[in-house]
Design an enzyme around this catalytic site. Structure first.
Site, short mmCIF file in Angstrom:
data_model
loop_
_atom_site.label_atom_id
_atom_site.label_comp_id
_atom_site.label_asym_id
_atom_site.label_seq_id
_atom_site.Cartn_x
_atom_site.Cartn_y
_atom_site.Cartn_z
N ARG A 104 6.73 43.32 -6.86
CA ARG A 104 5.68 44.34 -6.94
C ARG A 104 4.81 44.28 -5.69
NH1 ARG A 104 4.29 47.27 -11.92
NH2 ARG A 104 6.39 47.43 -12.78
N THR A 108 -0.03 48.41 -3.80
CA THR A 108 0.25 49.66 -4.53
C THR A 108 0.68 49.39 -5.97
OG1 THR A 108 2.59 49.63 -3.95
CG2 THR A 108 1.11 50.68 -2.36
N ASP A 200 9.82 27.32 -15.12
CA ASP A 200 10.35 28.33 -14.19
C ASP A 200 11.87 28.20 -14.12
OD1 ASP A 200 9.22 29.93 -11.36
OD2 ASP A 200 11.33 29.47 -11.62
N ASP A 203 13.42 27.77 -10.54
CA ASP A 203 13.20 26.42 -9.99
C ASP A 203 14.08 25.39 -10.69
OD1 ASP A 203 11.40 27.20 -8.08
OD2 ASP A 203 9.61 26.67 -9.25
N1 URA Z 1 9.82 33.29 -15.47
C1 URA Z 1 10.22 32.01 -15.70
O1 URA Z 1 11.12 31.49 -15.02
N2 URA Z 1 9.62 31.32 -16.70
C2 URA Z 1 8.64 31.85 -17.47
O2 URA Z 1 8.15 31.16 -18.36
C3 URA Z 1 8.24 33.18 -17.20
C4 URA Z 1 8.84 33.87 -16.20
#
Ligand code: URA
Length: 209
Positions: A104, A108, A200, A203
């Protein structure tokens, strides 16, 4: 109207539990995401049409079913969606793979496609969009917007874990899209992470931080 399916098969649930655990390292995490994506592919393709052909077994001739050639496209949302591609391809090896990466624009607030490459017959394919985490739903919504703009009409969305906020957004913005999940979690936290979630996904798949 799009439906929400939670694939609560014991094998999927077992693997999701291990995926969530902090102590699961990159190698195991990646293998488990791959395995769950494969198991989910099994369910998501349940409605593929089959056609009868005549075959010879060593004993006799018989009529038996084969897939009737419906064309599938797998579309990972970069980057975490990549972790689900091979698992799906294992069951649908003839599928084509499109890629979409968006962010995003902070000024904008409009989605910017920084990478998109789709099969050129996208309008004839049934597309399975894959992304492990459906958090706010913003990326999935924007990705599906991009695919529809390019002519896609049959789209399914497959995620491992979803927050209620993401499910609501997809149901509102893309009511024609069926949503396949392994788990629905409680909420998003103030940083946008799904709670309890798994952290994440990108990651954890790729060992970055
Ligand atoms: N993206 C992720 O990898 N983990 C989350 O908890 C939310 C978005």
């Amino acid at each position: 109207m799009g439906n929400v399916f939670v694939l609560d098969h014991p094998l999927i649930q077992h693997k999701i539990t291990h995926i969530r655990k902090t102590e699961t390292g990159t190698k195991d995490f990646r293998e488990l995401v791959d395995e769950v994506a494969g198991l989910m592919a099994y369910e998501i393709t349940r409605d593929l049409p089959v056609t009868e052909v005549t075959i010879d077994t060593p004993v006799t001739t018989m009529q038996s079913n084969v897939l009737s050639g419906k064309r599938i496209g797998i579309v990972p949302i970069l980057r975490a969606g990549l972790g689900m591609v091979e698992g799906v391809l294992r069951h649908i090896p003839t599928a084509k793979v499109g890629h979409v990466g968006l962010y995003r624009d902070p000024e904008t607030l409009q989605p910017v496609e920084y990478y998109i490459k789709m099969p050129n017959d996208i309008e004839e394919r049934e597309l399975i969009v894959v992304d492990p985490m459906l958090a706010t739903g913003g990326s999935a919504k924007d990705a599906i917007d991009s695919l529809k703009k390019r002519g896609a009409t049959k789209i399914k969305l497959m995620c491992l874990i979803a927050a209620p906020e993401g499910i609501d957004l997809i149901k509102k913005e893309h009511p024609d899209v069926d949503l396949y999940l392994a788990a629905i979690d409680e909420k998003l936290n103030e940083k946008g992470y799904i709670v309890p979630g798994l952290g994440d996904a990108g990651d954890r798949l790729y060992g970055t931080k």
